[in-house]
Design a protein around this motif. Structure first.
Motif, short mmCIF file in Angstrom:
data_model
loop_
_atom_site.label_atom_id
_atom_site.label_comp_id
_atom_site.label_asym_id
_atom_site.label_seq_id
_atom_site.Cartn_x
_atom_site.Cartn_y
_atom_site.Cartn_z
N ASP A 193 -27.11 41.23 9.65
CA ASP A 193 -25.98 41.00 8.68
C ASP A 193 -26.19 39.63 8.18
N GLY A 194 -26.26 39.49 6.73
CA GLY A 194 -26.34 38.10 6.24
C GLY A 194 -25.08 37.49 5.89
N ASP A 228 -30.49 42.02 3.73
CA ASP A 228 -30.50 42.40 2.24
C ASP A 228 -31.82 42.60 1.43
N GLU A 239 -19.93 47.19 -0.49
CA GLU A 239 -19.30 47.85 0.71
C GLU A 239 -18.17 49.06 0.42
N ASP A 284 -23.54 51.03 3.43
CA ASP A 284 -22.74 50.92 4.50
C ASP A 284 -21.21 50.75 4.31
O1 OTN Z 1 -17.25 38.53 3.01
N1 OTN Z 1 -18.44 38.83 2.95
O2 OTN Z 1 -19.15 38.39 3.72
C1 OTN Z 1 -18.56 40.14 2.18
C2 OTN Z 1 -17.86 40.66 1.29
C3 OTN Z 1 -18.02 41.83 0.62
C4 OTN Z 1 -19.32 42.50 0.90
C5 OTN Z 1 -20.10 41.98 1.73
C6 OTN Z 1 -19.74 40.65 2.71
S1 OTN Z 1 -20.99 40.07 3.70
C7 OTN Z 1 -22.36 41.05 3.35
O3 OTN Z 1 -22.40 42.16 4.28
C8 OTN Z 1 -23.57 43.19 3.77
C9 OTN Z 1 -23.19 44.27 4.61
O4 OTN Z 1 -21.97 45.17 4.22
C10 OTN Z 1 -25.02 42.31 4.15
O5 OTN Z 1 -24.78 42.21 5.59
C11 OTN Z 1 -24.75 40.83 3.26
O6 OTN Z 1 -26.02 40.28 3.74
C12 OTN Z 1 -23.53 40.11 3.65
O7 OTN Z 1 -23.75 38.97 2.82
#
Ligand code: OTN
Length: 492
Positions: A193-194, A228, A239, A284
């Motif tokens: 996860d980023g 990513d 998402e 996802d």
């Molecule tokens: O708040 N967030 O970190 C967020 C909000 C909306 C959509 C994603 C994120 S985090 C995001 O999640 C992704 C997986 O669903 C990847 O891991 C991305 O790297 C991460 O930044």
């Protein structure tokens, strides 16, 4: 040009025909398959793509606090899933037609669901099973028992570990990855996860991604690594459960990194035409509003799940559907029931290929009508059989003619992606009972799989025209279905 021997046999029509067949067979038998084009999937990536749908399980301290991002200060006494049963998770996934399960083994709060040597913040410090519990071990056994693949989500961001934000943390995280893959592997997917919510004044960690990848591959050499920018598969950029209608499995990764240095989300959703690397999209999305279980939430409707299916699996992406176990350590009945309905709907929609039994004719076939690459392969389910044309062929057309009228509203197409993704755009027409041809659909990429939602039409034939392609198109499936379950929302 092969010269024909001079003999009396050739004076007879049958003799000439037989000789022609011999030449034809000899000439075609030597036809080489198309060369791979551009970036192509590894065997592991192809196997991953053909899983089509997997189950994500967000489970940990947040399940007990009701939070989505724990701050790493959750007390160890919190984690007590008294009825935890990973076999139930596996049974639910299997019934839903999923091929694998990915568990949040360590989320941003740093809490490890296995007795790790890399952190004191783990199940070893919890009252659950008197500190002897191991969720990863139970999940491994359950996945093996149900014939499912197992993957893990291990968050690089760690809000508990004292080394986070220091030069030593990368070695800690590498050791964490190695420990998990050695003890519970080989695993089919490693999810990185980023997300990082430290903010401008928070701890900043420069991740050593190559070190992390080596740590995974040392024990799970076939693992598909999610981030990513892959390298195994990419985040789709949202998402909400949708890939781009144009969705390339190729991506330009040079100069990008997971998290803040990732490509724009729009690029992640569409990929790059002629992209430098094969990094297919993973969609996802959670069955509920949140990633973790919350009492106040309910699973998405069947219509919404079908919409997500068409916008993910139907757009050249893999669907990773999150189903969060509750505080008991079980998947709630409401969610398992919805998943059974979802599976039943998919089986009803895609159970019968209405193109079966059609006659397939093509404007071009590789190797002069070679049976090896003929259009009949569009109708069989043998994955490695495909329709191919000569390298020089432009805008090839294939027509399926039916022995009786067929009524359908879904068109499924597949490119043979082991040789790369090629098709840029195409259109479909159908021939109505009166013999007239009508436009049906036009679209862009195909990739591993594209499912088009069309008006419900009754046809005696369907015609596919490849309008633009980066190299000779290679199509291994064209199927027709009638969906009477999912009603697309009316677009304004
Ligand atoms: O708040 N967030 O970190 C967020 C909000 C909306 C959509 C994603 C994120 S985090 C995001 O999640 C992704 C997986 O669903 C990847 O891991 C991305 O790297 C991460 O930044």
């Amino acid at each position: 040009m092969m010269s024909l021997p001079n003999c009396r046999l050739l004076r007879w029509p049958l003799g000439f025909a037989l000789m022609s067949l011999v030449v034809l067979f000899c000439g075609c038998r030597s036809v080489r398959p198309p060369e791979p084009f551009g970036a192509c999937p590894s065997p592991a990536q192809l196997q991953w793509q053909r899983m089509e749908m997997n189950m994500f399980c967000h489970f940990g301290p947040n399940t007990f606090t009701g939070r989505e991002w724990g701050d790493g200060r959750e007390p160890d006494s919190l984690f007590q899933p008294l009825a935890l049963d990973c076999r139930q998770w596996a049974a639910v996934a299997k019934a839903a037609g999923m091929r694998g399960i990915i568990l949040t083994a360590k989320h941003h709060d740093g809490y490890c669901l296995w007795p790790t040597r890399t952190s004191v913040h783990s199940v070893s410090a919890s009252p659950w099973r008197n500190g002897t519990g191991d969720v990863l071990s139970e999940l491994r056994r359950a996945c093996d028992a149900y014939g499912l693949s197992m993957g893990v989500y291990i968050s690089p961001w760690d809000r508990n570990h004292p080394a986070y934000g220091t030069s030593g943390y990368n070695d800690v995280f590498a050791a964490t990855l190695s420990e998990v893959h050695q003890a519970y592997g080989p695993l089919f997917e490693q999810w990185l996860d980023g997300a990082n919510g430290e903010g401008p004044d928070g701890k900043r960690q420069r991740y050593d991604w190559p070190l992390f990848h080596r740590s995974v591959y040392a024990f799970s050499p076939q693992a598909v690594i999610f981030s990513d920018v892959g390298p195994g598969c990419r985040w789709v950029g949202n998402e909400e459960g949708r890939a781009g209608e144009t969705c390339w499995s190729t991506l330009n990764t040079e100069g990008f990194a997971p998290g803040a240095e990732a490509p724009p989300t729009d690029t992640l959703g569409h990929g790059n035409c002629r992209g430098s690397h094969w990094v297919p999209a993973e969609v996802d999305v959670s069955i509920r509003p949140g990633w973790f279980y919350h009492d106040s939430e309910q699973p998405k409707s069947l219509q919404r799940l079908l919409e997500i299916y068409y916008a993910s699996v139907g757009r050249n992406a893999l669907l990773l559907l999150n189903v969060p176990p509750d505080r008991r350590g079980l998947i709630p009945a409401s969610d398992s029931l919805r998943l059974v309905e979802f599976r039943a709907a998919l089986d009803t929609i895609f159970g019968v290929d209405l193109a079966a039994g059609a006659m397939a004719e093509a404007s071009h076939v590789r190797g002069c009508k070679s049976a090896l690459y003929g259009p009949q392969h569009l109708l069989d389910t043998t994955y490695h059989n495909y329709w191919a044309v000569d390298d020089s062929a432009c805008s090839p057309v294939v027509t399926l003619s039916f022995p009786h009228l067929v009524t359908f509203n879904r068109v499924m197409l597949q490119e043979y992606i082991p040789l790369g993704q090629r098709v840029e755009s195409y259109h479909l027409d159908y021939q109505s009972a009166d013999g007239c041809w009508h436009p049906l659909a036009e679209a862009t990429t195909i990739g591993y799989k594209r499912i088009l939602l069309t008006p419900t039409v009754t046809a005696r034939a369907v015609r596919l025209t490849i309008d633009r392609s980066l190299a000779c198109p290679i199509i291994n499936r064209l199927a027709l279905f009638r969906d009477t379950v999912y009603t697309p929302p009316v677009s304004d």
